[in-house]
Design a protein around this motif. Structure first.
Motif, PDB file in Angstrom:
ATOM      1  N   ARG A 346       0.849  -1.203  -0.020  1.00 45.67           N
ATOM      2  CA  ARG A 346      -0.033   0.072  -0.007  1.00 45.67           C
ATOM      3  C   ARG A 346       1.077   1.234  -0.187  1.00 45.67           C
ATOM      4  N   ILE A 347       0.576   2.320  -0.988  1.00 48.92           N
ATOM      5  CA  ILE A 347       1.304   3.549  -1.006  1.00 48.92           C
ATOM      6  C   ILE A 347       0.265   4.351  -0.274  1.00 48.92           C
ATOM      7  N   ALA A 348       0.915   5.145   0.837  1.00 46.55           N
ATOM      8  CA  ALA A 348       0.163   6.268   1.535  1.00 46.55           C
ATOM      9  C   ALA A 348       1.050   7.450   1.585  1.00 46.55           C
ATOM     10  N   GLU A 349       0.300   8.636   1.640  1.00 48.43           N
ATOM     11  CA  GLU A 349       0.963   9.976   1.880  1.00 48.43           C
ATOM     12  C   GLU A 349       0.446  10.730   3.214  1.00 48.43           C
ATOM     13  N   PRO A 350       1.700  10.878   3.989  1.00 50.73           N
ATOM     14  CA  PRO A 350       1.329  11.810   5.045  1.00 50.73           C
ATOM     15  C   PRO A 350       1.194  13.157   4.824  1.00 50.73           C
ATOM     16  N   ILE A 351       0.029  13.786   5.284  1.00 49.81           N
ATOM     17  CA  ILE A 351      -0.391  15.062   4.630  1.00 49.81           C
ATOM     18  C   ILE A 351      -0.158  16.065   5.810  1.00 49.81           C
ATOM     19  N   GLY A 352       0.562  17.236   5.373  1.00 52.00           N
ATOM     20  CA  GLY A 352       1.053  18.376   6.270  1.00 52.00           C
ATOM     21  C   GLY A 352      -0.025  19.170   6.505  1.00 52.00           C
ATOM     22  N   TRP A 353       0.041  19.944   7.405  1.00 49.40           N
ATOM     23  CA  TRP A 353      -1.091  20.922   7.750  1.00 49.40           C
ATOM     24  C   TRP A 353      -0.675  22.449   6.899  1.00 49.40           C
ATOM     25  N   PRO A 354      -1.494  22.827   6.243  1.00 44.91           N
ATOM     26  CA  PRO A 354      -1.332  24.010   5.386  1.00 44.91           C
ATOM     27  C   PRO A 354      -0.786  25.089   6.222  1.00 44.91           C
ATOM     28  N   TYR A 355      -0.116  26.201   5.542  1.00 45.51           N
ATOM     29  CA  TYR A 355       0.257  27.438   6.255  1.00 45.51           C
ATOM     30  C   TYR A 355      -0.236  28.560   5.258  1.00 45.51           C
ATOM     31  N   ASP A 356      -0.944  29.727   5.830  1.00 46.30           N
ATOM     32  CA  ASP A 356      -1.164  30.733   5.186  1.00 46.30           C
ATOM     33  C   ASP A 356      -0.663  31.967   5.636  1.00 46.30           C
ATOM     34  N   LYS A 358      -1.502  34.877   5.471  1.00 43.42           N
ATOM     35  CA  LYS A 358      -2.339  35.730   6.254  1.00 43.42           C
ATOM     36  C   LYS A 358      -3.224  35.201   7.302  1.00 43.42           C
ATOM     37  N   LEU A 359      -3.486  34.069   7.347  1.00 44.90           N
ATOM     38  CA  LEU A 359      -3.929  33.450   8.368  1.00 44.90           C
ATOM     39  C   LEU A 359      -3.337  32.456   9.303  1.00 44.90           C
ATOM     40  N   GLY A 360      -1.943  32.373   8.913  1.00 42.45           N
ATOM     41  CA  GLY A 360      -1.170  31.334   9.703  1.00 42.45           C
ATOM     42  C   GLY A 360      -1.418  30.073   9.423  1.00 42.45           C
ATOM     43  N   GLY A 361      -1.034  29.094  10.552  1.00 44.40           N
ATOM     44  CA  GLY A 361      -1.225  27.771  10.402  1.00 44.40           C
ATOM     45  C   GLY A 361      -2.624  27.265  10.574  1.00 44.40           C
ATOM     46  N   GLN A 362      -2.882  26.360   9.449  1.00 46.50           N
ATOM     47  CA  GLN A 362      -4.331  25.812   9.494  1.00 46.50           C
ATOM     48  C   GLN A 362      -4.329  24.345   9.899  1.00 46.50           C
ATOM     49  N   ARG A 363      -5.420  24.115  10.586  1.00 38.63           N
ATOM     50  CA  ARG A 363      -5.237  22.627  11.219  1.00 38.63           C
ATOM     51  C   ARG A 363      -6.321  21.796  10.634  1.00 38.63           C
ATOM     52  N   TYR A 364      -6.065  20.659  10.595  1.00 41.65           N
ATOM     53  CA  TYR A 364      -7.306  19.718  10.167  1.00 41.65           C
ATOM     54  C   TYR A 364      -7.859  19.204  11.518  1.00 41.65           C
ATOM     55  N   GLY A 365      -8.671  20.108  12.233  1.00 40.87           N
ATOM     56  CA  GLY A 365      -9.516  19.697  13.319  1.00 40.87           C
ATOM     57  C   GLY A 365      -9.773  21.256  14.015  1.00 40.87           C
ATOM     58  N   GLU A 366     -10.414  21.030  15.168  1.00 42.52           N
ATOM     59  CA  GLU A 366     -10.994  22.304  15.559  1.00 42.52           C
ATOM     60  C   GLU A 366     -10.182  22.683  17.051  1.00 42.52           C
ATOM     61  N   LYS A 367     -10.147  23.881  17.692  1.00 43.72           N
ATOM     62  CA  LYS A 367      -9.556  23.810  18.758  1.00 43.72           C
ATOM     63  C   LYS A 367     -10.348  23.375  20.025  1.00 43.72           C
ATOM     64  N   GLY A 368      -9.834  23.142  20.902  1.00 41.52           N
ATOM     65  CA  GLY A 368     -10.258  22.377  22.105  1.00 41.52           C
ATOM     66  C   GLY A 368      -9.801  20.986  22.266  1.00 41.52           C
ATOM     67  N   PRO A 369     -10.650  20.054  22.896  1.00 39.81           N
ATOM     68  CA  PRO A 369     -10.237  18.792  23.367  1.00 39.81           C
ATOM     69  C   PRO A 369     -10.767  17.766  22.170  1.00 39.81           C
ATOM     70  N   HIS A 370     -11.610  18.340  21.126  1.00 34.79           N
ATOM     71  CA  HIS A 370     -12.250  17.516  20.120  1.00 34.79           C
ATOM     72  C   HIS A 370     -11.113  17.782  18.730  1.00 34.79           C
ATOM     73  N   LEU A 371     -10.453  16.857  18.531  1.00 34.59           N
ATOM     74  CA  LEU A 371      -9.587  16.640  17.548  1.00 34.59           C
ATOM     75  C   LEU A 371      -9.968  15.935  16.324  1.00 34.59           C
ATOM     76  N   THR A 375      -3.177  13.541  12.363  1.00 30.41           N
ATOM     77  CA  THR A 375      -2.136  12.960  11.348  1.00 30.41           C
ATOM     78  C   THR A 375      -3.012  12.486  10.264  1.00 30.41           C
ATOM     79  N   PRO A 376      -3.531  13.631   9.183  1.00 34.28           N
ATOM     80  CA  PRO A 376      -4.179  12.897   8.084  1.00 34.28           C
ATOM     81  C   PRO A 376      -3.226  12.059   7.086  1.00 34.28           C
ATOM     82  N   ILE A 377      -3.618  11.135   6.876  1.00 34.30           N
ATOM     83  CA  ILE A 377      -3.115  10.073   5.795  1.00 34.30           C
ATOM     84  C   ILE A 377      -3.945   9.996   4.518  1.00 34.30           C
ATOM     85  N   ARG A 378      -3.584  10.047   3.324  1.00 32.06           N
ATOM     86  CA  ARG A 378      -4.185   9.782   2.168  1.00 32.06           C
ATOM     87  C   ARG A 378      -3.689   8.412   1.587  1.00 32.06           C
ATOM     88  N   ILE A 379      -4.584   7.704   1.395  1.00 27.11           N
ATOM     89  CA  ILE A 379      -4.102   6.455   0.609  1.00 27.11           C
ATOM     90  C   ILE A 379      -4.264   6.509  -0.826  1.00 27.11           C
TER      91      ILE A 379
END
Length: 426
Positions: A346-356, A358-371, A375-379
């Protein structure tokens, strides 16, 4: 000033530089929650070149991203570190705001900029070695601890043949940084450092010929100095090494396997603005002051003279292509106990968090305890293993990929705890 290299005939210097209105940083520069603010108000670091006689200053890069730590390649191109990959550091609290850096290359006049590495975590401190390859510090926050995996990797100047060279799978020191060739030797001089630290600590000679993961391959030239974070394996220099009461070393330059130019401070403060001076040290315990400026720390000593130009590698990059071709000759190599059960890769891709910017770091999740996803992975896909144990497939270029071994039900048997990227047509 952020990084510097001397052309092979000693006639000119390439360096990273940020123009500023004064010698003081902007107010609030230590507030990492506001880093993105400075990207809109403060000029970033760019690559410049100048003759050693002080003439012909020219700016080679520009734009909204910082470019730094350049190194000349034997063919004349310049490899450097840049934030233009647009990736946010994954290892950060939500209120922190920092970028990752990857390796890039450009022509001598600053044109033809293209990416050499795809790493969501960061590649840093490239230096061209005497064999023509570029050594660099690679951080891999992938299926392993965030702290321990800052290893020495090498890459050809065209971005092909990237591979781990030393300290890929052992802990102490947490990081080996600023690796440079030792003249007439396959060994490297470097600094043993921590994860959250600058490239400051003891001076170490690394010998990859003893094994990619052999701590005994590290000879400690300055055994009394410890990394500012983490432990220290390896063996002291048999001649005794340089005896210190503490302090920190930085930016080493090897004159031989036994003698080195270094920057050193008697303080244990990594960011000592005035304490670093230039010294000559050797494995026999000698330590001679070369230069010390009472007003400012001094770094990056290198002899102002011509040196042999390393061999030029042929280029294998085909920019007309978008893929790279992978061949695994034996998927069971190193996993012999499960080799008979492997049916797919299987070939998979570890995906980084984007940076903007104007807005700074962008996260794949929400602030707070509920993430949602740390570590998003694309197959990207599965490929069958041939009867002889081989596999053959294509992957997208300039994309981080790693591989998993699967059984007949596509259940995972083992996974690669590292990742790699390839150039177009590689």
């Amino acid at each position: 000033l952020h990084g510097m290299d001397l052309w092979w005939d000693g006639s000119r210097v390439v360096f990273g530089y940020a123009r500023t209105p004064s010698d003081e940083p902007p107010e609030g520069w230590l507030d990492r929650a506001r880093s993105y603010h400075f990207r809109r108000t403060v000029e970033p670091t760019h690559i410049f070149e100048i003759g050693v006689d002080g003439r012909n200053l020219r700016q080679l890069t520009s734009g909204e991203w910082s470019d730094l730590d350049p190194t000349y390649t034997p063919g004349g191109d310049i490899v450097f570190v840049s934030e233009r990959c647009g990736t946010s550091l994954q290892c950060n609290e939500y209120d922190k705001d920092e970028t990752s850096c990857n390796l890039y290359t450009m022509k001598p006049d600053g044109t033809g900029i293209r990416r050499l590495s795809a790493n969501k975590d960061g590649d840093y401190l490239p230096h061209t070695l005497d064999d023509g390859q570029v050594a660099y510090l690679r951080w891999e926050y992938h299926e392993r601890s965030w702290a321990f995996i800052q290893s020495i990797w090498t890459i050809r100047p065209d971005g092909t043949s990237a591979d781990a060279l030393f300290k890929q799978h052992f802990v102490n020191p947490w990081s080996l940084e600023d690796a440079r060739s030792i003249p007439g030797s396959k060994k490297l001089v470097c600094i043993a450092a921590g994860h959250h630290t600058l490239a400051a600590g003891p001076v170490v000679v690394a010998d990859p010929s003893l094994g990619i993961n052999e701590p005994k391959g590290m000879t400690i030239v300055t055994p009394d100095v410890k990394p500012p974070e983490g432990g220290m394996d390896g063996v002291p220099a048999p001649e005794g090494g340089t005896q210190d009461g503490g302090g920190l070393y930085s930016t080493p330059w090897a004159l031989s396997e036994m003698t080195f130019l270094v920057s050193y401070t008697y303080s244990n403060e990594q960011t000592d603005a005035k304490g670093y001076g230039l010294y000559l040290v050797d494995v026999f315990g000698n330590k001679e002051l070369i230069h010390r400026d009472p007003g400012i720390s001094c770094f990056m000593p290198m002899p102002l003279r011509a040196r042999p130009r390393p061999p030029v590698f042929p280029e294998f990059v085909d920019l007309a292509k978008t893929n790279a071709t992978c061949v695994i000759s034996d998927v069971g190599f190193g996993s012999e106990e499960i080799a008979g059960r492997i049916r797919y890769v299987r070939i998979a891709e570890p995906i980084g968090w984007p940076y903007d910017n104007k807005l700074g770091g962008q996260r794949y999740g929400e602030k707070g305890p509920h993430l949602i996803n740390w570590t998003p992975i694309r197959i990207l896909g599965d490929v069958p293993v041939e009867r002889d144990g081989s596999a053959h497939f294509e992957v997208p270029a300039d994309t981080a990929v790693y591989f998993q071994l699967l059984d007949e039900n596509r259940m995972e048997l083992r996974r690669m705890r590292s990742f790699i990227s390839f150039q177009p047509g590689e």
